[in-house]
Design an enzyme around this catalytic site. Structure first.
Site, PDB file in Angstrom:
ATOM      1  N   ASP A  32       0.890  -1.148  -0.049  1.00 15.28           N
ATOM      2  CA  ASP A  32      -0.106   0.137  -0.058  1.00 15.28           C
ATOM      3  C   ASP A  32       0.797   1.129   0.131  1.00 15.28           C
ATOM      4  OD1 ASP A  32      -2.155   2.345   1.000  1.00 15.28           O
ATOM      5  OD2 ASP A  32      -3.255   0.451   0.926  1.00 15.28           O
ATOM      6  N   THR A 129     -13.414  -1.886  -8.555  1.00 18.20           N
ATOM      7  CA  THR A 129     -14.796  -1.638  -9.379  1.00 18.20           C
ATOM      8  C   THR A 129     -14.475  -0.683 -10.475  1.00 18.20           C
ATOM      9  OG1 THR A 129     -16.285  -2.527  -7.705  1.00 18.20           O
ATOM     10  CG2 THR A 129     -17.364  -1.235  -9.291  1.00 18.20           C
ATOM     11  N   LEU A 161     -17.788  -8.776  -2.008  1.00 18.35           N
ATOM     12  CA  LEU A 161     -17.880  -9.089  -0.620  1.00 18.35           C
ATOM     13  C   LEU A 161     -18.695  -7.951  -0.099  1.00 18.35           C
ATOM     14  CD1 LEU A 161     -15.925  -7.004   1.066  1.00 18.35           C
ATOM     15  CD2 LEU A 161     -14.099  -8.330   0.097  1.00 18.35           C
ATOM     16  N   ASN A 219     -24.438  -4.214  -8.316  1.00 19.18           N
ATOM     17  CA  ASN A 219     -24.624  -3.096  -7.308  1.00 19.18           C
ATOM     18  C   ASN A 219     -25.769  -2.349  -7.744  1.00 19.18           C
ATOM     19  OD1 ASN A 219     -22.540  -4.093  -5.757  1.00 19.18           O
ATOM     20  ND2 ASN A 219     -21.524  -2.248  -5.991  1.00 19.18           N
ATOM     21  N   PHE A 260     -32.771  -7.555   1.118  1.00 17.84           N
ATOM     22  CA  PHE A 260     -32.482  -5.934   0.539  1.00 17.84           C
ATOM     23  C   PHE A 260     -34.089  -5.329   0.093  1.00 17.84           C
ATOM     24  CE2 PHE A 260     -28.384  -4.454  -0.306  1.00 17.84           C
ATOM     25  CZ  PHE A 260     -27.596  -5.467   0.225  1.00 17.84           C
ATOM     26  N   GLY A 268     -26.025   3.732   1.828  1.00 20.33           N
ATOM     27  CA  GLY A 268     -24.652   4.446   1.690  1.00 20.33           C
ATOM     28  C   GLY A 268     -23.368   3.587   1.597  1.00 20.33           C
ATOM     29  N   CYS A 271     -19.463   2.354  -2.019  1.00 23.11           N
ATOM     30  CA  CYS A 271     -19.613   1.591  -3.214  1.00 23.11           C
ATOM     31  C   CYS A 271     -21.090   1.807  -3.825  1.00 23.11           C
ATOM     32  CB  CYS A 271     -19.535   0.022  -3.029  1.00 23.11           C
ATOM     33  SG  CYS A 271     -17.600  -0.499  -2.787  1.00 23.11           S
ATOM     34  N   LYS A 335     -23.489   0.988   7.867  1.00 31.11           N
ATOM     35  CA  LYS A 335     -24.047  -0.195   8.126  1.00 31.11           C
ATOM     36  C   LYS A 335     -23.549  -0.711   9.359  1.00 31.11           C
ATOM     37  CE  LYS A 335     -22.988  -3.976   5.721  1.00 31.11           C
ATOM     38  NZ  LYS A 335     -22.640  -4.867   4.636  1.00 31.11           N
TER      39      LYS A 335
HETATM   40  N1  LIG Z   1     -15.240  -2.034   0.378  1.00 34.59           N
HETATM   41  C1  LIG Z   1     -15.970  -2.869  -0.296  1.00 34.59           C
HETATM   42  O1  LIG Z   1     -16.730  -3.720   0.431  1.00 34.59           O
HETATM   43  C2  LIG Z   1     -15.674  -3.411  -1.536  1.00 34.59           C
HETATM   44  C3  LIG Z   1     -14.961  -2.611  -2.580  1.00 34.59           C
HETATM   45  N2  LIG Z   1     -15.184  -3.137  -3.832  1.00 34.59           N
HETATM   46  C4  LIG Z   1     -13.917  -2.117  -4.695  1.00 34.59           C
HETATM   47  O2  LIG Z   1     -12.844  -2.220  -4.336  1.00 34.59           O
HETATM   48  C5  LIG Z   1     -11.866  -1.342  -4.662  1.00 34.59           C
HETATM   49  C6  LIG Z   1     -11.221  -0.617  -3.218  1.00 34.59           C
HETATM   50  O3  LIG Z   1     -12.330  -0.273  -2.115  1.00 34.59           O
HETATM   51  P1  LIG Z   1     -11.906  -0.413  -0.749  1.00 34.59           P
HETATM   52  O4  LIG Z   1     -10.908  -1.340  -0.355  1.00 34.59           O
HETATM   53  O5  LIG Z   1     -13.287  -0.183  -0.085  1.00 34.59           O
HETATM   54  O6  LIG Z   1     -11.070   1.210  -0.808  1.00 34.59           O
HETATM   55  P2  LIG Z   1     -10.296   1.634   0.415  1.00 34.59           P
HETATM   56  O7  LIG Z   1      -9.915   2.947   0.211  1.00 34.59           O
HETATM   57  O8  LIG Z   1     -10.462   1.110   1.704  1.00 34.59           O
HETATM   58  O9  LIG Z   1      -8.720   0.986   0.012  1.00 34.59           O
HETATM   59  C7  LIG Z   1      -7.822   1.235  -1.136  1.00 34.59           C
HETATM   60  C8  LIG Z   1      -6.526   1.205  -0.725  1.00 34.59           C
HETATM   61  O10 LIG Z   1      -5.730   1.490  -1.809  1.00 34.59           O
HETATM   62  C9  LIG Z   1      -4.488   2.197  -1.601  1.00 34.59           C
HETATM   63  N3  LIG Z   1      -3.971   3.016  -2.777  1.00 34.59           N
HETATM   64  C10 LIG Z   1      -4.289   3.940  -3.300  1.00 34.59           C
HETATM   65  N4  LIG Z   1      -3.675   4.399  -4.448  1.00 34.59           N
HETATM   66  C11 LIG Z   1      -2.701   3.268  -4.486  1.00 34.59           C
HETATM   67  C12 LIG Z   1      -1.580   2.994  -5.230  1.00 34.59           C
HETATM   68  N5  LIG Z   1      -1.398   3.737  -6.358  1.00 34.59           N
HETATM   69  N6  LIG Z   1      -0.690   1.787  -5.012  1.00 34.59           N
HETATM   70  C13 LIG Z   1      -0.920   1.246  -4.014  1.00 34.59           C
HETATM   71  N7  LIG Z   1      -2.080   1.264  -3.188  1.00 34.59           N
HETATM   72  C14 LIG Z   1      -3.039   2.328  -3.394  1.00 34.59           C
HETATM   73  C15 LIG Z   1      -5.168   3.143  -0.492  1.00 34.59           C
HETATM   74  O11 LIG Z   1      -4.205   3.822   0.450  1.00 34.59           O
HETATM   75  C16 LIG Z   1      -6.105   2.328   0.453  1.00 34.59           C
HETATM   76  O12 LIG Z   1      -5.424   1.740   1.490  1.00 34.59           O
HETATM   77  C17 LIG Z   1     -13.126   0.041  -5.143  1.00 34.59           C
HETATM   78  O13 LIG Z   1     -12.858   0.063  -6.521  1.00 34.59           O
HETATM   79  C18 LIG Z   1     -14.216  -0.576  -4.575  1.00 34.59           C
HETATM   80  O14 LIG Z   1     -15.316   0.002  -5.401  1.00 34.59           O
HETATM   81  C19 LIG Z   1     -15.439  -4.076  -4.403  1.00 34.59           C
HETATM   82  C20 LIG Z   1     -16.145  -4.936  -3.718  1.00 34.59           C
HETATM   83  C21 LIG Z   1     -16.436  -4.737  -2.233  1.00 34.59           C
HETATM   84  O1  LIG Z   2     -19.219  -3.335  -4.275  1.00 38.13           O
HETATM   85  C1  LIG Z   2     -19.175  -3.229  -3.027  1.00 38.13           C
HETATM   86  O2  LIG Z   2     -18.631  -2.647  -2.198  1.00 38.13           O
HETATM   87  C2  LIG Z   2     -20.320  -4.016  -2.100  1.00 38.13           C
HETATM   88  O3  LIG Z   2     -21.476  -3.109  -2.157  1.00 38.13           O
HETATM   89  C3  LIG Z   2     -22.339  -3.772  -1.082  1.00 38.13           C
HETATM   90  O4  LIG Z   2     -22.090  -4.029  -0.154  1.00 38.13           O
HETATM   91  P1  LIG Z   2     -21.830  -3.151   1.272  1.00 38.13           P
HETATM   92  O5  LIG Z   2     -21.442  -1.669   0.470  1.00 38.13           O
HETATM   93  O6  LIG Z   2     -20.763  -3.701   2.120  1.00 38.13           O
HETATM   94  O7  LIG Z   2     -23.157  -3.204   2.168  1.00 38.13           O
HETATM   95  P2  LIG Z   2     -24.627  -3.886   1.781  1.00 38.13           P
HETATM   96  O8  LIG Z   2     -24.950  -4.753   2.809  1.00 38.13           O
HETATM   97  O9  LIG Z   2     -24.902  -3.868   0.362  1.00 38.13           O
HETATM   98  O10 LIG Z   2     -25.442  -2.530   2.129  1.00 38.13           O
HETATM   99  C4  LIG Z   2     -25.248  -1.075   1.416  1.00 38.13           C
HETATM  100  C5  LIG Z   2     -26.155  -0.181   2.359  1.00 38.13           C
HETATM  101  O11 LIG Z   2     -27.642  -0.656   1.953  1.00 38.13           O
HETATM  102  C6  LIG Z   2     -28.239  -0.376   3.105  1.00 38.13           C
HETATM  103  N1  LIG Z   2     -29.608  -1.390   3.079  1.00 38.13           N
HETATM  104  C7  LIG Z   2     -29.272  -2.582   2.812  1.00 38.13           C
HETATM  105  C8  LIG Z   2     -30.326  -3.605   2.602  1.00 38.13           C
HETATM  106  C9  LIG Z   2     -31.349  -3.220   3.005  1.00 38.13           C
HETATM  107  O12 LIG Z   2     -32.509  -3.924   2.867  1.00 38.13           O
HETATM  108  N2  LIG Z   2     -31.861  -1.896   3.035  1.00 38.13           N
HETATM  109  C10 LIG Z   2     -30.619  -0.931   3.305  1.00 38.13           C
HETATM  110  O13 LIG Z   2     -31.005   0.369   3.330  1.00 38.13           O
HETATM  111  C11 LIG Z   2     -27.236  -0.754   4.171  1.00 38.13           C
HETATM  112  O14 LIG Z   2     -27.842   0.032   5.412  1.00 38.13           O
HETATM  113  C12 LIG Z   2     -25.988   0.179   3.586  1.00 38.13           C
HETATM  114  O15 LIG Z   2     -26.227   1.380   3.972  1.00 38.13           O
HETATM  115  C13 LIG Z   2     -22.998  -5.168  -1.891  1.00 38.13           C
HETATM  116  O16 LIG Z   2     -23.724  -5.896  -1.075  1.00 38.13           O
HETATM  117  C14 LIG Z   2     -21.433  -6.110  -2.102  1.00 38.13           C
HETATM  118  O17 LIG Z   2     -21.960  -7.146  -2.745  1.00 38.13           O
HETATM  119  C15 LIG Z   2     -20.536  -5.375  -2.870  1.00 38.13           C
HETATM  120  O18 LIG Z   2     -19.326  -6.077  -3.158  1.00 38.13           O
END
Ligand SMILES: NC(=O)C1=CN([C@@H]2O[C@H](COP(=O)(O)OP(=O)(O)OC[C@H]3O[C@@H](n4cnc5c(N)ncnc54)[C@H](O)[C@@H]3O)[C@@H](O)[C@H]2O)C=CC1
Ligand SMILES: O=C(O)[C@H]1O[C@H](OP(=O)(O)OP(=O)(O)OC[C@H]2O[C@@H](n3ccc(=O)[nH]c3=O)[C@H](O)[C@@H]2O)[C@H](O)[C@@H](O)[C@@H]1O
Length: 447
Positions: A32, A129, A161, A219, A260, A268, A271, A335
């Site tokens: 990172d 994403t 996830l 999503n 859902f 919120g 993502c 959440k």
């Molecule tokens: N948070 C989630 O539940 C999920 C996220 N995603 C996708 O995954 C991606 C990452 O999301 P998060 O982990 O939530 O973001 P995050 O902001 O928590 O983590 C991103 C990390 O990448 C690092 N970073 C930024 N630029 C960099 C570089 N040039 N080289 C190395 N590291 C670098 C940052 O310092 C940070 O630690 C996004 O595209 C998001 O949409 C997909 C599914 C679930």
């Molecule tokens: O791309 C991503 O980052 C992820 O976004 C969501 O996951 P997440 O953001 O962790 O949370 P969710 O469980 O989807 O909830 C999202 C929001 O919707 C709200 N929500 C969820 C369900 C519902 O019935 N009503 C509602 O208001 C939750 O409170 C929360 O604010 C998707 O569920 C994941 O599959 C996806 O990988």
């Protein structure tokens, strides 16, 4: 020889992915650019709150007593390039400032840094994403920059996830989707995911565009489902119906399903909101904007719920204004079971009331530090009871288990006025009413 895996970006996605890969038996090196994340990981600490993640890290981070030593961290790109056979890119793709479009600069920068150091055959796998068409463009860029030329290949493997269940979802995903351009890329990814595949997890092989689209459409579907039930909540409010009963009845239809369909202050997080906006922006660039105009409605229904909760709170404290009124806010994260406050409806509502002159006190079990960074001017309490002390209204905005288990009588003894507004529709109205509270929920005018 077993594959060696690197993970670039150790946020919510990357830290979990790195730990899970080590759990599956691979040697993993994670990078990172944020030193505090690397320091935390090196000490076996999770850089964020995610249930089960810290245990996994302590089991595998090198240098921790009793660990497998399979997970190491670095800030050195040359070490990463030299180490890995498969490189997962997990960096952030936020919404661009002032625009709907996705900011691809972090992905581009990470890919460039990696490519310049690659001196051997490697598979670079995008997990972030991204807007459809990105992988195509990045593959060309990679081929241009990487010294090893043709031996460096790109694949896209979107992640599904959920925060709060990240470890479980990564180790046991409900599907694996890969966008690949060669049999070699598919074979390597089948090797990486051999364990979930052996458990029966469907492995969907697609082209780049389809793999990217699966993610943004998944999503979008989830966001649409939530906004659908919130639109029904608006109608219930106007017509005197009960959205919770409506959702239950709808959910018994297997084609609709129960998940859902929880009405409240809406979705919120880092993502769903930014992904539907980026999807609309990309469709516009492709000349397919009409296809996604419904997402504009999904977004606006969602944002209206936050405003509606502010209106309900104002009405509860007298109807005119929040001036001189104390508002307790239970919940700051988007959440439960997460410390993530990115685009959190709860904090947004708290912030709006504060800006309208209310004296807001927030309590959240895990999100306090992040909330303070985003909204340093709000009041913060060390417990739900402290937040509620002297309050003219209590807003329940994130459905932590801890809040459901609260004793309404105990809270009632310290509140100034016993009114609770349930922004998540999960509190038990009878328990609160029995303790002398006025209970109101969203979309349930007669609850
Ligand atoms: N948070 C989630 O539940 C999920 C996220 N995603 C996708 O995954 C991606 C990452 O999301 P998060 O982990 O939530 O973001 P995050 O902001 O928590 O983590 C991103 C990390 O990448 C690092 N970073 C930024 N630029 C960099 C570089 N040039 N080289 C190395 N590291 C670098 C940052 O310092 C940070 O630690 C996004 O595209 C998001 O949409 C997909 C599914 C679930
Ligand atoms: O791309 C991503 O980052 C992820 O976004 C969501 O996951 P997440 O953001 O962790 O949370 P969710 O469980 O989807 O909830 C999202 C929001 O919707 C709200 N929500 C969820 C369900 C519902 O019935 N009503 C509602 O208001 C939750 O409170 C929360 O604010 C998707 O569920 C994941 O599959 C996806 O990988």
């Amino acid at each position: 020889m077993a594959l060696k895996i690197t993970v670039i970006g150790t946020g919510y996605l990357g830290a979990t992915h790195a730990a899970a890969m080590a759990e599956l038996g691979f040697e993993v090196l994670a990078l990172d650019v944020a030193k505090e994340k690397i320091d935390a990981l090196r000490a076996g600490r999770a850089p964020m709150y995610e249930p089960g993640l810290e245990e996994l890290l302590r089991r595998h981070v090198s240098g921790i007593e009793g660990s497998s030593g399979r997970l190491r961290v670095t800030m050195d790109w040359a070490e990463i390039a030299d180490f890995g056979d498969v490189h997962f890119v997990c960096v952030n793709t936020p919404q661009k400032q002032g625009e709907y479009a996705c900011d691809m600069s972090y992905v581009e920068s990470a890919m460039d840094s990696l490519a310049k150091h690659l001196g051997k055959a490697a598979l670079v796998v995008g997990k972030s994403t991204v807007p459809v068409g990105s992988a195509d463009r990045l593959a060309a860029r990679l081929a241009e920059l990487a010294p090893a030329g043709g031996e460096v290949e790109l694949a896209w493997n979107p992640e599904f996830l959920r925060e709060g269940f990240a470890v479980e979802d990564t180790l046991h995903p409900d599907r694996i989707v890969v966008g690949v351009r060669s049999e070699r890329a598919e074979r390597l990814l089948r090797e990486v995911y051999a364990s979930p595949i052996a458990e029966g997890t469907p492995f969907v092989v697609a082209d780049f565009a389809t793999a990217e689209l699966v993610k943004t459409s998944a999503n979008s579907f989830l966001a649409t489902k939530i906004s659908f039930i919130n639109a029904m909540a608006e109608v219930c409010e106007a017509a005197g119906g009960d959205v919770a009963t409506l959702a239950e009845a709808l959910g018994h239809d297997e084609r609709i399903g129960r998940k859902f369909l929880r009405a409240g202050i809406g979705f919120g997080g880092g993502c769903l909101p930014k992904d539907i906006r980026a999807f609309m922006a990309r469709a516009g660039e492709l000349g397919a904007d009409q296809a996604l105009t419904f997402l504009r409605e999904v977004d606006s229904v969602n944002m209206r719920r936050r405003g509606h909760m502010v209106d309900m709170a104002r009405e509860a404290v007298g109807g005119e204004s929040f001036l001189g009124k104390r508002v307790a806010v239970l919940g700051a994260t988007f959440k439960p079971d997460s410390d993530d406050v990115r685009d959190s409806p709860a904090l947004n509502v708290a912030g709006q009331i504060h800006l309208q002159g209310g004296q807001v006190t927030v309590y959240d079990p895990k999100g306090m530090d992040n909330a303070r960074l985003v909204f340093p001017t709000l009041g913060y309490a060390t417990s739900a009871l402290e937040a509620v002390r002297g309050a003219d209204v209590v807003l329940h905005l994130t459905e932590w288990r801890e809040f459901r288990d609260l004793d309404p009588a105990e809270l009632g003894a310290v509140a100034s006025v016993r009114t609770v507004l349930d922004g998540r529709n999960v509190l038990d109205p009878a328990r609160w009413r029995d303790a002398g509270w006025t209970y109101r929920a969203m979309g349930r005018p007669n609850a």
